[in-house]
Design an enzyme around this catalytic site. Structure first.
Site, PDB file in Angstrom:
ATOM      1  N   SER A 143       0.880  -1.179   0.000  1.00 34.38           N
ATOM      2  CA  SER A 143       0.000   0.000   0.000  1.00 34.38           C
ATOM      3  C   SER A 143       0.913   1.223   0.000  1.00 34.38           C
ATOM      4  CB  SER A 143      -0.834  -0.009   1.293  1.00 34.38           C
ATOM      5  OG  SER A 143      -1.434   1.252   1.523  1.00 34.38           O
ATOM      6  N   TYR A 156      -1.790  -1.216  10.632  1.00 33.63           N
ATOM      7  CA  TYR A 156      -1.807  -1.360   9.166  1.00 33.63           C
ATOM      8  C   TYR A 156      -0.506  -0.831   8.573  1.00 33.63           C
ATOM      9  CZ  TYR A 156      -3.752  -1.119   4.399  1.00 33.63           C
ATOM     10  OH  TYR A 156      -3.985  -1.293   3.051  1.00 33.63           O
TER      11      TYR A 156
HETATM   12  P1  NAD Z   1     -11.099  -6.918   0.389  1.00 28.92           P
HETATM   13  O1  NAD Z   1     -11.669  -6.837   1.763  1.00 28.92           O
HETATM   14  O2  NAD Z   1     -12.030  -6.799  -0.792  1.00 28.92           O
HETATM   15  O3  NAD Z   1     -10.286  -8.299   0.232  1.00 28.92           O
HETATM   16  C1  NAD Z   1      -9.538  -8.857   1.276  1.00 28.92           C
HETATM   17  C2  NAD Z   1      -9.350 -10.335   1.024  1.00 28.92           C
HETATM   18  O4  NAD Z   1      -8.612 -10.895   2.131  1.00 28.92           O
HETATM   19  C3  NAD Z   1     -10.679 -11.107   0.953  1.00 28.92           C
HETATM   20  O5  NAD Z   1     -10.592 -12.122  -0.012  1.00 28.92           O
HETATM   21  C4  NAD Z   1     -10.776 -11.724   2.351  1.00 28.92           C
HETATM   22  O6  NAD Z   1     -11.568 -12.906   2.395  1.00 28.92           O
HETATM   23  C5  NAD Z   1      -9.310 -12.024   2.633  1.00 28.92           C
HETATM   24  N1  NAD Z   1      -9.061 -12.234   4.057  1.00 28.92           N
HETATM   25  C6  NAD Z   1      -9.320 -11.379   5.090  1.00 28.92           C
HETATM   26  N2  NAD Z   1      -9.024 -11.975   6.265  1.00 28.92           N
HETATM   27  C7  NAD Z   1      -8.560 -13.221   5.974  1.00 28.92           C
HETATM   28  C8  NAD Z   1      -8.121 -14.326   6.751  1.00 28.92           C
HETATM   29  N3  NAD Z   1      -8.075 -14.284   8.090  1.00 28.92           N
HETATM   30  N4  NAD Z   1      -7.732 -15.445   6.112  1.00 28.92           N
HETATM   31  C9  NAD Z   1      -7.807 -15.527   4.759  1.00 28.92           C
HETATM   32  N5  NAD Z   1      -8.214 -14.528   3.969  1.00 28.92           N
HETATM   33  C10 NAD Z   1      -8.592 -13.392   4.575  1.00 28.92           C
HETATM   34  O7  NAD Z   1      -9.955  -5.796   0.336  1.00 28.92           O
HETATM   35  P2  NAD Z   1      -9.153  -5.115  -0.891  1.00 28.92           P
HETATM   36  O8  NAD Z   1      -9.501  -3.676  -0.880  1.00 28.92           O
HETATM   37  O9  NAD Z   1      -9.298  -5.877  -2.146  1.00 28.92           O
HETATM   38  O10 NAD Z   1      -7.638  -5.243  -0.342  1.00 28.92           O
HETATM   39  C11 NAD Z   1      -6.741  -6.233  -0.797  1.00 28.92           C
HETATM   40  C12 NAD Z   1      -5.321  -5.833  -0.417  1.00 28.92           C
HETATM   41  O11 NAD Z   1      -5.004  -4.583  -1.028  1.00 28.92           O
HETATM   42  C13 NAD Z   1      -5.106  -5.646   1.091  1.00 28.92           C
HETATM   43  O12 NAD Z   1      -3.846  -6.171   1.447  1.00 28.92           O
HETATM   44  C14 NAD Z   1      -5.131  -4.135   1.249  1.00 28.92           C
HETATM   45  O13 NAD Z   1      -4.374  -3.723   2.366  1.00 28.92           O
HETATM   46  C15 NAD Z   1      -4.500  -3.693  -0.046  1.00 28.92           C
HETATM   47  N6  NAD Z   1      -4.827  -2.303  -0.437  1.00 28.92           N
HETATM   48  C16 NAD Z   1      -6.129  -1.914  -0.661  1.00 28.92           C
HETATM   49  C17 NAD Z   1      -6.393  -0.585  -1.021  1.00 28.92           C
HETATM   50  C18 NAD Z   1      -7.811  -0.094  -1.326  1.00 28.92           C
HETATM   51  O14 NAD Z   1      -7.985   1.123  -1.523  1.00 28.92           O
HETATM   52  N7  NAD Z   1      -8.811  -0.955  -1.392  1.00 28.92           N
HETATM   53  C19 NAD Z   1      -5.339   0.308  -1.127  1.00 28.92           C
HETATM   54  C20 NAD Z   1      -4.023  -0.114  -0.879  1.00 28.92           C
HETATM   55  C21 NAD Z   1      -3.790  -1.431  -0.531  1.00 28.92           C
END
Ligand code: NAD
Length: 265
Positions: A143, A156
């Site tokens: 991120s 985080y």
């Molecule tokens: P999301 O909530 O849509 O997806 C998260 C995924 O992680 C899901 O498939 C969920 O089932 C899985 N997960 C959560 N807890 C778990 C566990 N205990 N065991 C197994 N799986 C688990 O979120 P997203 O927005 O797609 O984020 C995905 C990644 O991208 C994350 O690492 C997040 O930090 C990073 N990210 C997101 C953004 C954003 O703006 N959405 C920005 C920067 C980084």
């Protein structure tokens, strides 16, 4: 679509929704069979699997609660019995916003376990095999918060700085594996700013102030993301696919921002 990953196996953690799902679809379209992982109802998992298979290649779901190292071991054994992991994408992640003094210690433990320690375990299991075969890609979805901090995100930000550091060490340790022809073994982070996932829709709506949805996006991004537009999950999928190409063999140990200029300021 160039199916240059035909014959390769990819494991994408956290791919039952959001960014991970888009990455799994992109890898499938590029020819890799994809092991998806993540939480969700059976219906959500079936829908995710179908969308990944519809993108072009075989897909299978491997469940595991990534907070638990023994479940990660079982997951990796099951995936490796299906296919040796050539591409590993650690995307599973959670966060909890609160001032440091009010962060529940259980949230700290869970965030560090899922966002950071799970990646250590999956990398430790898969990198030696990648090195033996002369080709491997580890792509960790960090991120901008792996490069700069924001208030109220102590666990985080700590987890994301941690995964950037972990990836640099692994990038160095495996830098000489394989060859230019085989593609080598690389380890990188992608560092997105705001990404348009259903998760942040309520925040967009809260920033509309009576205006359009686009007004809401601009108001939300104004503080930090100069492009004033969010990335799409598939934009990140496209970068993951590029990093898997042979010609990306010398891109390793990098933490690549995709943040509309956030970290240039
Ligand atoms: P999301 O909530 O849509 O997806 C998260 C995924 O992680 C899901 O498939 C969920 O089932 C899985 N997960 C959560 N807890 C778990 C566990 N205990 N065991 C197994 N799986 C688990 O979120 P997203 O927005 O797609 O984020 C995905 C990644 O991208 C994350 O690492 C997040 O930090 C990073 N990210 C997101 C953004 C954003 O703006 N959405 C920005 C920067 C980084």
């Amino acid at each position: 679509m160039d199916r240059f990953l035909q014959g390769r196996t990819a494991l994408v953690t956290g791919s039952t929704s959001g960014i991970g799902l888009a990455i799994a679809q992109a890898l499938s379209a590029a020819g890799a069979r994809v092991a998806i992982n993540g939480l969700g109802t059976p219906e959500q998992i079936d829908a995710a699997l179908k969308s990944v298979a519809d993108a072009g290649s075989e897909a299978r779901h491997f469940g595991a609660d990534l907070r638990k190292p023994d479940e990660i071991t079982t997951l990796l054994e099951a995936v490796q019995a299906w296919g040796q992991v050539d591409v590993l994408v650690n995307c599973a992640g959670i966060q909890h916003a609160a001032p440091l003094a009010e962060q529940p210690s259980q949230k700290w433990d869970d965030i560090i376990a899922i966002n950071l320690s799970a990646a250590f375990h999956t990398m430790q299991h898969t990198l030696p095999g990648m090195a033996e075969r002369g080709f491997g890609r580890v792509i960790n979805i960090a991120s901008v918060h792996g490069l700069v901090a924001s208030k109220n995100k102590a666990p985080y930000v700590a987890s994301k700085f941690g995964i950037v550091g972990l990836s640099k060490v692994a990038g160095l340790e495996y830098a000489a594996a394989g060859s230019r022809d085989s593609g080598g073994v690389t380890v990188n982070c992608i560092c997105p700013g705001w990404v348009e996932t259903p998760l942040i829709e309520p925040q967009i709506q809260a920033h509309r102030n009576g205006g359009s949805r686009d007004d809401g996006v601009r108001a939300l991004l104004e503080e930090k993301q100069p492009s004033l537009r969010m990335s799409l999950p598939e934009d990140i999928g496209a970068m993951v696919v590029w990093l898997c190409r042979r010609e990306a063999h010398n891109v390793t140990g990098a933490a690549m921002p995709m943040d509309g200029g956030w970290t240039s300021q």
